[in-house]
Design an enzyme around this catalytic site. Structure first.
Site, PDB file in Angstrom:
ATOM      1  N   LYS B  82       0.728  -1.223  -0.049  1.00  0.00           N
ATOM      2  CA  LYS B  82       0.068  -0.091  -0.102  1.00  0.00           C
ATOM      3  C   LYS B  82       0.883   1.192  -0.002  1.00  0.00           C
ATOM      4  O   LYS B  82       1.857   1.206   0.675  1.00  0.00           O
ATOM      5  CB  LYS B  82      -0.991   0.061   1.257  1.00  0.00           C
ATOM      6  CG  LYS B  82      -1.854   1.085   1.197  1.00  0.00           C
ATOM      7  CD  LYS B  82      -2.875   0.834   2.648  1.00  0.00           C
ATOM      8  CE  LYS B  82      -3.815   2.065   2.554  1.00  0.00           C
ATOM      9  NZ  LYS B  82      -4.772   1.675   4.030  1.00  0.00           N
ATOM     10  N   SER B 157      -9.684   1.778   2.911  1.00  0.00           N
ATOM     11  CA  SER B 157      -8.913   2.572   2.129  1.00  0.00           C
ATOM     12  C   SER B 157      -7.779   1.597   1.298  1.00  0.00           C
ATOM     13  O   SER B 157      -7.214   2.242   0.138  1.00  0.00           O
ATOM     14  CB  SER B 157      -8.056   3.466   3.011  1.00  0.00           C
ATOM     15  OG  SER B 157      -7.068   3.010   3.813  1.00  0.00           O
ATOM     16  N   SER B 181     -10.077  -0.699   6.883  1.00  0.00           N
ATOM     17  CA  SER B 181      -9.225  -0.544   5.624  1.00  0.00           C
ATOM     18  C   SER B 181      -8.448  -1.690   5.226  1.00  0.00           C
ATOM     19  O   SER B 181      -8.273  -1.597   3.761  1.00  0.00           O
ATOM     20  CB  SER B 181      -8.208   0.854   5.939  1.00  0.00           C
ATOM     21  OG  SER B 181      -8.839   1.981   5.749  1.00  0.00           O
TER      22      SER B 181
END
Lengths: 492, 489
Positions: B82, B157, B181
């Site tokens: 990420k 997210s 997330s």
């Protein structure tokens, strides 16, 4: 109407630790700009603070030294504000739970004359908290440059109660605090290097009133004399305002050391809302009793306690102890030499007069030197405590005259040679040889039978002519006591 | 072996193939690169992919293996990151314009550990800007699409991390989970996603959103793979004072041990209105399965559940307002060209550099911390947080794990919730309390909706008992392997 000033100080002290408050990067003064940085200091994405145990321990030490209550938990808060001196735009500090609360600083006010001890009293402390220092900004016409070497260094904020009333007390407070902190190895407290910084909160009120007047915070007091002068000016300014009936506004003012006045920086309305909250990146650290006791065991004697001991136990005069006790290294040197010596008093004299003189000469700043020279300390100088003790013992034993010793000392300081060694080299040690003195004395008597006769006839003063002759013959190197004894023996 | 078959293998299978010598890390990495080239234009999971760097790491792994110096089961297996996890010399944008030109000069601790384990750390995966969002629509670089239906969001997210694994662009990835997330996008993309106990994985090198809630965790297609990745990244780190000093067991080895049937708690507050019918049906099947293999289920109560969203949005935004203050246009972040003075540099750089959700949360958080409001908001939220934690403690006195849906609905369409922050915030309703309580949670794929969208079940475990949680999740997953089903791309 007579007015009284009320002054409280906020003193920032940089702790002398190997690494910064929340990361492993080292600390130091005068390094190339931004060389003492890493992701944590620069506030890069993802960097996290980790506590420096040495800094906490030193803070506990300061707290114990000043008689504070030590917090059970060392907890951290974030102080949020946007300014380029702090890369994260928040400073890690302690808000509602400082590491130390309460405590006192003992101060000494000037005495009637320099050889007399002045009155002592305690100045009350409010709190001491630990935080990280910020970077240093330098402003130019178009740009500002920032150096983060100082950012993140452990910084102790020592806040006093509004408990002082004049510049002399402020000066005495700072001096005492600095002596204690330096002696305890907390910080070198060099104001020029920013290791000790001071803000003053000042208000005035009609004498006799107990409520506080409107307070003004004074900043940019960068030297001890700056603090004294700035506080003195600000008190005058406020009293004048009172007398003229102009209101004093709660604000922060800046001391201008060149022009010698204070100017407004910001008012209370402009004060930041720092939005303090507990730093979620740092777990609170428990300070347990065994830890406190370990730190307590390593506490040094406080400078004023030491001074009292010198006066009471060693019978040293006040003027000598006050010269010694402002410098813990000098004290350590003195105590080591005194232990090896017959007369602590004489050693003290040598340390305060001769050693200090040589040290200050050797440490005279060379303005043209490219790099700052390493300071010579009592410990690093060429005359060891043993050598000084030997010198004093030689005088006491009558093997060296005081005059010769005074002459030898500067050479000992530059060459590192012992007194005996130097005296031998210069042929000065011979004079204490009794048989040679006896020869010279006999010769003097032979050369001046008149004086000898007069002395024998009871004229005490006549011996002085003979002494003078001996001293002349020995170029002043003979021990007067030995000469006196020898002459009397030969004349009896 | 065709590269096509390589990309459909699990990390465990790839590890076995590497060990057997039937495939090289370079081949796996090249297959991954080919797959990214083939499908990422549609999915947009990747913000950046340093092909040469990935192949270099793969080559180094193959050389190690040839010398018999293979360092871990994941040696040579690619893992995507990420774009909030720092990798030395790689971009780190947090999907924000303000970090457009930033490269990290250092490795996050999880990255260091993965590199030491020989994994091929490759690719920067898309997300909602600064991990703020539940759909990846808040990325400054365009949204990621759900590989199962390109008109739908992948969740967020960590939408890039979940979509990349779902689209078989990378076998494993890391995300971060502050309020769901990892688990919510895992659920929406039909893969496994796990948030470890707070303190289990170092946060050093994770661009912070909310420090007291953030945790890094794995994405994979199976629970087995998640265990493999988690055991490498877990453990105490002297660079993170919130990391917990505990021994990390070999989760993957412990999965192989037989596991006694456990007691699962079903919190009644979670099964109320608001849950999609297909989600409910799917979860009921999971419960049935557990019962069929001897598990007991028990209704439990978490009475403070309805507090979790308001509490979360005070605490998370307060911390974020301070954590994001460093992105100021002064040093490494983009500076507004219109700035004319110091205040401008801050105001305009942040104004231009941050997206609207980030600004909304910074303003909310700064407000909650303001003088005069602190006690009413932040302090109160912290007290409520303690109550939420205590609710879980009480429940865990009776059960081994808590079973809930991960998300109230399957993946939703782009734009469906992006104009309504509250409805977007509600998509984390089942996941947020886990973060507030600091507990481990895992989302495991448990089927599909009628329209073919994945559904996930969430299992919440006791603090630092990841091993037990993984065993329970594995008991379901090994028998169903919904995550091994790949979307048609």
């Amino acid at each position: 109407m007579e007015y009284e000033a009320v002054i409280g100080l906020e003193v920032h002290v940089q702790l002398d630790t190997r690494s910064k408050m929340f990361t492993r990067v080292g600390t130091g003064f005068g390094q190339p700009p931004n060389s003492l940085t890493d992701p944590v200091v620069l506030g890069l994405p993802g960097a996290l603070p980790v506590m420096n145990q040495e800094a906490i321990e030193k803070s506990i030490k300061v707290g114990l030294l000043l008689g504070c209550k030590i917090a059970e938990v060392c907890k951290w808060d974030r102080k949020n504000y946007f300014y380029p001196d702090m890369p994260k735009n928040y400073q890690i500090s302690q808000y509602d739970q400082p590491i130390c609360e309460g405590g006192q600083v003992e101060i000494e006010m000037p005495g009637d004359n320099p050889s007399k001890m002045g009155p002592h009293r305690m100045v009350e402390l409010t709190r001491i908290h630990l935080e990280e220092d910020v970077g240093k900004l330098t402003h130019y016409e178009q740009d500002s440059l920032v150096d983060y070497n100082r950012a993140g260094c452990p910084l102790l904020e020592i806040v006093s109660e509004p408990d002082m009333h004049n510049p002399d007390e402020v000066f005495a407070y700072l001096t005492s605090l600095r002596n204690s902190l330096v002696a305890a190895g907390i910080s070198a407290c060099d104001m020029e290097k920013g290791q000790l910084r001071c803000d003053a909160n000042i208000s005035v009120r009609p004498k006799g009133e107990t409520t506080l007047g409107t307070k003004v915070e004074l900043k940019n007091l960068n030297t001890i004399s700056g603090v004294r002068n700035g506080v003195e000016y600000e008190i005058r300014r406020q009293i004048r305002a009172k007398e003229e009936g102009t209101p004093i506004i709660q604000e922060t003012r800046r001391w201008n050391p060149e022009q010698k006045y204070t100017t407004p920086m910001r008012t209370k309305e402009m004060a930041h809302d720092y939005r303090y909250f507990p730093d979620p990146d740092l777990m609170p650290v428990k300070i347990d009793q065994p830890w406190i006791e370990r730190v307590r065991a390593g506490l040094p004697e406080k400078p004023f306690d030491k001074q009292r001991r010198y006066q009471q136990e060693m019978n040293l005069p006040y003027s000598i102890t006050s010269a010694l006790c402002g410098d813990h290294l000098l004290c350590a040197y003195f105590e080591e030499a005194a232990a090896l010596c017959k007369s602590a008093g004489k050693v003290a004299n040598w340390v305060v007069n001769d050693l200090l003189r040589e040290l200050s000469q050797a440490n005279k700043v060379d303005e043209f030197a490219e790099e700052e020279a390493e300071k010579i300390t009592p410990q690093s100088c060429a005359v060891s405590p043993q050598m000084l003790a030997d010198l004093v013992n030689l005088i006491e034993d009558g093997k060296l005259t005081n005059n010769v010793a005074k002459e030898l000392f500067p050479e000992m300081f530059t060459s590192g040679k012992s007194a005996t060694e130097l005296a031998k080299e210069k042929g000065l040690d011979q004079q204490s040889d009794d048989s040679e003195i006896e020869g010279i004395c006999a010769e003097a008597i032979a050369n001046d039978p008149d004086a000898a006769e007069k002395f024998r006839g009871g004229k005490e003063g006549a011996i002085n002519a003979l002494k003078g002759a001996v001293m002349k013959a020995t170029r002043g190197q003979a021990n007067p006591k030995v000469v006196d004894e020898t002459l009397r023996r030969l004349l009896s | 072996m065709s590269s096509n078959s390589l990309i459909f293998k699990s990390a465990t299978e790839l590890s076995q193939d590497l060990q057997a010598g039937t495939v090289s890390s370079v081949e796996i990495t090249q297959a991954m690169i080919d797959r990214i080239n083939a499908v990422d234009e549609q999915v947009h999971a990747f913000l950046h992919m340093d092909v040469q760097d990935a192949l270099d790491q793969a080559k180094a792994s193959d050389e190690r293996r040839a010398k018999g110096e293979c360092v871990s089961p994941l040696d040579g297996v690619p893992v995507g990151m990420k774009d909030v996890i720092a990798v030395k010399d790689q971009p780190l944008t947090a999907a924000s314009k303000i970090l457009e030109n930033y490269r990290s000069p250092y490795d996050a601790t999880v990255v260091r550990k993965l590199k030491e384990a020989g994994a091929v750390v490759a690719g920067r995966l898309n997300l909602d800007e600064f991990a703020m969002g539940s759909s990846t629509e808040n990325s400054a670089y365009g949204p990621t699409r759900n590989p199962w239906n390109l008109d739908c969001v992948p969740g967020g997210s960590s939408g890039g991390s979940s979509a990349a694994v779902a689209a078989r662009e990378v076998p494993l990835s890391l995300g971060s989970d502050t309020g769901g997330s990892i688990r919510q996008p895992a659920s929406l993309c039909g893969v496994v996603g796990m948030k470890p106990t707070y303190g289990m994985v170092s946060r050093y090198g994770l661009a912070a959103f909310a420090s007291s809630l953030d945790q890094i965790g794995p994405f994979s297609t199976t629970v087995e793979d998640a265990a493999l990745l988690l055991e490498i990244i877990s453990g105490h780190d002297s660079l993170d004072s919130t990391s917990y000093p505990t021994e990390v067991p070999s989760y993957s080895a412990e999965l192989k041990n037989s596991c006694e049937p456990k007691v699962l708690g079903l919190p009644k507050e979670f099964f109320g209105p608001g849950m999609d019918d297909e989600v409910r049906a799917s979860i009921e099947q999971v419960i049935e399965y557990y019962r069929s293999i001897g598990y007991q289920t028990k209704e439990v109560s978490l009475p403070t559940t309805d507090l979790s969203i308001p509490v979360y949005y005070v605490i998370a935004t307060a911390e974020a307002s301070s954590n994001l203050a460093r992105y100021d246009g002064i040093r490494y972040t983009s500076r507004s060209e219109r700035a004319e003075n110091a205040i401008d540099v801050y105001a305009k750089s942040r104004g231009e550099g941050f997206g609207s959700e980030v600004k909304r949360r910074c303003i909310l958080g700064a407000y909650a911390l303001s003088s005069g409001y602190y006690d009413a908001y932040y302090l109160r939220a912290q007290k409520a947080r303690t109550l939420i934690r205590q609710d879980f403690e009480k429940a865990f006195a009776e059960v081994d794990a808590i079973l809930t849906p991960t998300s109230p609905t399957p993946a939703f369409k782009f734009g469906e919730k992006s104009d309504d922050p509250i409805s977007m915030y509600l998509s984390d309703v089942y996941t947020i309390s886990t973060n507030l309580a600091g507990l481990p949670g895992i989302s495991v794929p448990c089927g599909f909706s009628g329209s073919g969208l994945p559904i996930g079940v969430q299992l919440i475990g006791k603090a630092f008992e990841e091993s037990s949680l993984l065993q329970i999740a594995h008991a379901y997953d090994r028998a169903h392997l919904h995550g091994r089903q790949a979307p048609n791309l």
